[in-house]
Design a protein around this motif. Sequence first.
Motif, mmCIF file in Angstrom:
data_model
loop_
_atom_site.group_PDB
_atom_site.id
_atom_site.type_symbol
_atom_site.label_atom_id
_atom_site.label_comp_id
_atom_site.label_asym_id
_atom_site.label_seq_id
_atom_site.Cartn_x
_atom_site.Cartn_y
_atom_site.Cartn_z
ATOM 1 N N ILE A 269 -5.963 12.816 0.384
ATOM 2 C CA ILE A 269 -6.398 11.533 0.718
ATOM 3 C C ILE A 269 -5.210 10.592 0.626
ATOM 4 O O ILE A 269 -4.981 10.279 -0.656
ATOM 5 N N VAL A 270 -4.927 9.745 1.444
ATOM 6 C CA VAL A 270 -3.672 8.752 1.457
ATOM 7 C C VAL A 270 -4.170 7.569 2.245
ATOM 8 O O VAL A 270 -5.022 7.723 3.163
ATOM 9 N N THR A 271 -3.558 6.391 1.799
ATOM 10 C CA THR A 271 -3.867 5.295 2.624
ATOM 11 C C THR A 271 -2.824 4.993 3.677
ATOM 12 O O THR A 271 -1.871 5.668 3.952
ATOM 13 N N ASN A 272 -3.453 4.224 4.671
ATOM 14 C CA ASN A 272 -2.580 3.974 5.880
ATOM 15 C C ASN A 272 -1.158 3.412 5.505
ATOM 16 O O ASN A 272 -0.392 3.153 6.236
ATOM 17 N N ALA A 273 -1.028 2.810 4.292
ATOM 18 C CA ALA A 273 0.188 2.285 3.751
ATOM 19 C C ALA A 273 1.314 3.559 3.261
ATOM 20 O O ALA A 273 2.302 3.089 2.924
ATOM 21 N N ALA A 274 0.666 4.428 3.332
ATOM 22 C CA ALA A 274 1.821 5.674 2.863
ATOM 23 C C ALA A 274 2.532 6.369 3.933
ATOM 24 O O ALA A 274 1.918 6.476 5.184
ATOM 25 N N VAL A 275 3.735 6.760 3.719
ATOM 26 C CA VAL A 275 4.382 7.474 4.921
ATOM 27 C C VAL A 275 3.685 8.617 5.630
ATOM 28 O O VAL A 275 3.617 8.957 6.585
ATOM 29 N N PHE A 276 3.168 9.349 4.532
ATOM 30 C CA PHE A 276 2.332 10.412 4.865
ATOM 31 C C PHE A 276 1.116 10.281 5.981
ATOM 32 O O PHE A 276 0.993 11.323 6.778
ATOM 33 N N ALA A 277 0.900 9.127 6.138
ATOM 34 C CA ALA A 277 -0.227 8.908 7.056
ATOM 35 C C ALA A 277 0.567 9.174 8.613
ATOM 36 O O ALA A 277 -0.400 9.540 9.103
#
Length: 193
Positions: A113-121
């Motif tokens: 689970i990642v935030t939309n601020a993470a590159v992974f998004a």
Amino acid sequence: PDRKQEHERCVFAVVGEVYQLKAQKIFLEAVEMLTKERNDVEFLFIGKCGNDPYASEVKRKAGGIPEVKMLGELTREQMRTAYEGIDIVVCSSLEETMSLTVTEGMMLGKICIVTNAAVFADFMEDGVNGLICKAGSADELYRKMKWVLEHTNQWEQIRKQARKTYERYFTMEKFGIRLQKAIEETILNYALS
């Protein structure tokens, strides 16, 4: 065997040094909401936790939630062992470039689970190869964590897709190719300007 069939607790983990941009307090707010409804969950904090005001507040808040365990820094060998018991890797960061934790989680076929601020998004499709929530929103993070717990029948497919995403974009070979391309584009754009 499926851990859920063994009736073990579902383990969420946040890995990394405790500091404000990592937003561990937001994660703890989501944890508090979730533990009011469920008792089959456990939450691990893995990483350095200093004595600055933010880290002290995280330690204090975590100490009041029985389902939270602060493990501190672990060696690489200890991390390998820890990952065996982790079901979901959470990146609650307000800003994140390239999270080694999420890379490792996807490599190991973990649900992330990642935030939309993470590159992974940029490499995830919500509910397909991981989950994405709005940075800074404990309520939205709580909803994503709850969704994962309510959809254990989709775990295997999400894990497979996470691993495929890792293989497609984040192996050392793929990363090297992307880095080389970025360098070449930078040189070309510089020459043209």
